[in-house]
Write an enzyme that holds these catalytic residues in place. Structure first.
Site, mmCIF file in Angstrom:
data_model
loop_
_atom_site.group_PDB
_atom_site.id
_atom_site.type_symbol
_atom_site.label_atom_id
_atom_site.label_comp_id
_atom_site.label_asym_id
_atom_site.label_seq_id
_atom_site.Cartn_x
_atom_site.Cartn_y
_atom_site.Cartn_z
ATOM 1 N N ARG A 142 6.938 7.877 6.121
ATOM 2 C CA ARG A 142 5.508 7.810 6.419
ATOM 3 C C ARG A 142 4.862 6.470 6.101
ATOM 4 N NH1 ARG A 142 6.928 12.628 5.974
ATOM 5 N NH2 ARG A 142 8.312 11.631 4.494
ATOM 6 N N THR A 143 5.021 6.039 4.858
ATOM 7 C CA THR A 143 4.261 4.876 4.410
ATOM 8 C C THR A 143 4.708 3.631 5.173
ATOM 9 O OG1 THR A 143 4.278 5.957 2.265
ATOM 10 C CG2 THR A 143 3.465 3.703 2.326
ATOM 11 N N LYS A 152 20.919 -11.030 -4.215
ATOM 12 C CA LYS A 152 21.665 -12.227 -4.641
ATOM 13 C C LYS A 152 21.025 -12.850 -5.881
ATOM 14 C CE LYS A 152 21.584 -13.832 -0.202
ATOM 15 N NZ LYS A 152 21.874 -14.702 0.940
ATOM 16 N N ARG A 160 6.974 -1.564 -1.198
ATOM 17 C CA ARG A 160 7.370 -0.448 -2.075
ATOM 18 C C ARG A 160 8.553 -0.913 -2.910
ATOM 19 N NH1 ARG A 160 8.267 5.702 -0.119
ATOM 20 N NH2 ARG A 160 5.991 5.544 -0.221
ATOM 21 N N HIS A 164 0.395 4.992 -5.972
ATOM 22 C CA HIS A 164 0.552 4.983 -4.516
ATOM 23 C C HIS A 164 -0.880 5.043 -3.959
ATOM 24 C CE1 HIS A 164 2.133 5.504 -0.613
ATOM 25 N NE2 HIS A 164 3.023 6.452 -0.819
#
Ligand code: CP
Length: 337
Positions: free
Chosen positions: A57-58, A86, A107, A135
Site C-alpha cells: 500500500r504505502t 555495500k 521506509r 507511520h
C-alpha cells in the site's frame, strides 16, 4: 506548520489546524484520485521511493499519488538492491538521493532511521514507516477515514470511541494514530492486547495527559462492545525474535461476523491498516466480514491516495496550482469509486 519544504516524520509535528488543512487539501484531490480529472502540476518532478521493508500500500500509493499529480517515480526496494548493502551510510545515501529527487518517501526497519536520513537530505522526506516507531501518513489516512465514517453517522472525531486491538507494542500505525488523537477533545480509547503486547506506557501517558479516556484490556468481546470504531492490527511478526514467539499471539484476537453481530453496536466501523494476516493461524479480521458494509478497510486504502497526494502538494507547495494544470481524463473510469 510551514508545509513547503518540510519533512513529514512524525504526527507530533502537527497541530490540529495542520491536520484539518491536510484533510481540506485531501478533499480537493478527489476528482484526480477518482480519475475524473488529470493534473500535470508536478510535471518534471521526481519522487525517490526507498522502501527497505516489504510494502504494498504505502509504496505503491505514494508512487501512484505522485504520478497522479504528474510527477515521475524512481524506486529502490530492499537493502540488497541498494549500496547500503555495500556499507554506505544513511548520510551518504541521503546526500546522493536528494540530488536525484524533489521529494523522497522512505521506509526502514529501524526506529529513528528516516529522521536520520532526513537530516542529511536536501529535499523533503516523508516517513513511510520506521520500525515500530511511526507511520504518519497511515495515521493521517486512518483519521481521515474515521472522520468520514463518523460524519456519515452524524458524529465527529471529538466524540470518538475507538478500540485498538492486537499488537499494540510493535504496531507503528497504532502508535501514530494514538498520538494524533491527542489533538482531539474527549476521545475514548480501549486498548485490547495481550499483556506482553500492550501499548508503550509513554504513549498511554501522553493520551491521558491530553485528556483522552484510556482503558486497557485483554478481552476482545468486552473491548469492542461500546465503540464507534474497531481498529484491528496484525501481529507484527517481523519485530519478534522468532516466528515461534509471534505464534504465541497470532490468532489470539479474531474478529469475524459472528463476534461482530453478538458484541458490537450496530454500524460499528471496522478498520485495519492492512495487510491483514489471512493465514489460518491468524485471521485477526476474517474474510467473512468482506460483505459487511461497515468494513472500511478498502475505503482506508482509497483514502490513502487522497492524503498522500495532499502531502506531496503541500510539501512541494503546489496546492493552489493543481486545478490550473488539469483537464478531463480521456479513458473510461466510471464505477470504481
Ligand atoms: N498499511 C501499510 O503500511 O501497508 P504496507 O505495509 O503494504 O505498506
Amino acid at each position: 506548520m510551514q508545509f513547503a519544504g518540510s519533512h513529514i516524520l512524525s504526527v507530533q509535528q502537527f497541530e490540529r489546524g495542520d491536520v484539518e488543512h491536510i484533510f481540506d487539501v485531501a478533499d480537493r484531490m478527489v476528482p484526480y484520485a477518482h480519475r475524473r480529472r488529470v493534473t500535470r502540476v508536478l510535471d518534471g518532478a521526481i519522487l525517490g521511493s526507498m522502501f527497505f521493508e516489504p510494502s504494498t500500500r504505502t509504496r505503491v500509493s505514494f508512487g501512484s499519488a505522485f504520478n497522479l499529480l504528474g510527477g515521475e517515480v524512481r524506486e529502490t526496494t530492499g537493502f540488497e538492491n541498494s549500496a547500503i548493502a555495500k556499507g554506505e551510510s544513511l548520510y551518504d545515501t541521503a546526500r546522493v538521493l536528494s540530488g536525484y529527487s524533489d521529494v523522497i518517501a522512505m521506509r526502514h526497519p529501524a526506529a529513528g532511521s528516516v529522521a536520520e536520513f532526513a537530516a542529511a537530505s536536501r529535499v523533503p522526506v516523508i516517513n513511510g514507516g520506521d520500525g515500530s516507531n511511526e507511520h504518519p501518513s497511515q495515521a493521517l489516512l486512518d483519521l481521515y477515514t474515521i472522520r468520514s465514517e463518523l460524519t456519515a453517522r452524524g458524529r465527529d472525531i471529538d466524540q470518538l470511541r475507538i478500540a485498538m486491538v492486537g499488537d499494540l507494542r510493535y504496531g507503528r500505525t497504532v502508535h501514530s494514530l494514538s498520538k494524533l488523537l491527542c489533538l482531539f477533545g474527549s476521545v475514548q480509547v480501549v486498548l485490547v492486547s495481550p499483556q506482553e503486547l500492550r501499548m508503550p506506557g509513554e504513549i498511554v501517558q501522553e493520551m491521558r495527559e491530553a485528556g483522552l479516556r484510556v482503558v486497557e484490556s485483554d478481552a476482545l468481546e468486552a473491548g469492542i462492545a461500546n465503540v464507534d470504531i474497531v481498529y484491528s492490527t496484525r501481529i507484527q511478526e517481523e519485530r519478534f525474535s522468532s516466528l515461534a514467539e509471534a505464534d504465541l499471539y497470532r490468532g489470539r484476537y479474531r474478529l469475524n461476523q459472528s463476534i461482530y453481530t453478538h458484541h458490537c453496536e450496530p454500524n460499528t466501523v471496522i478498520m485495519h491498516p492492512l495487510p491483514r494476516d489471512s493465514r489460518d493461524n491468524a485471521r485477526e479480521l476474517d474474510d467473512d466480514l468482506n460483505d459487511n458494509p461497515n468494513l472500511a478497510i478498502f475505503r482506508q486504502t482509497d483514502n490513502g491516495m487522497l492524503v498522500r497526494m495532499a502531502l506531496f502538494a503541500l510539501v512541494l507547495d503546489v496546492v493552489d496550482q493543481v486545478d490550473r494544470h488539469a483537464r478531463d481524463v480521456n479513458w473510461y473510469t466510471a464505477g470504481r469509486f
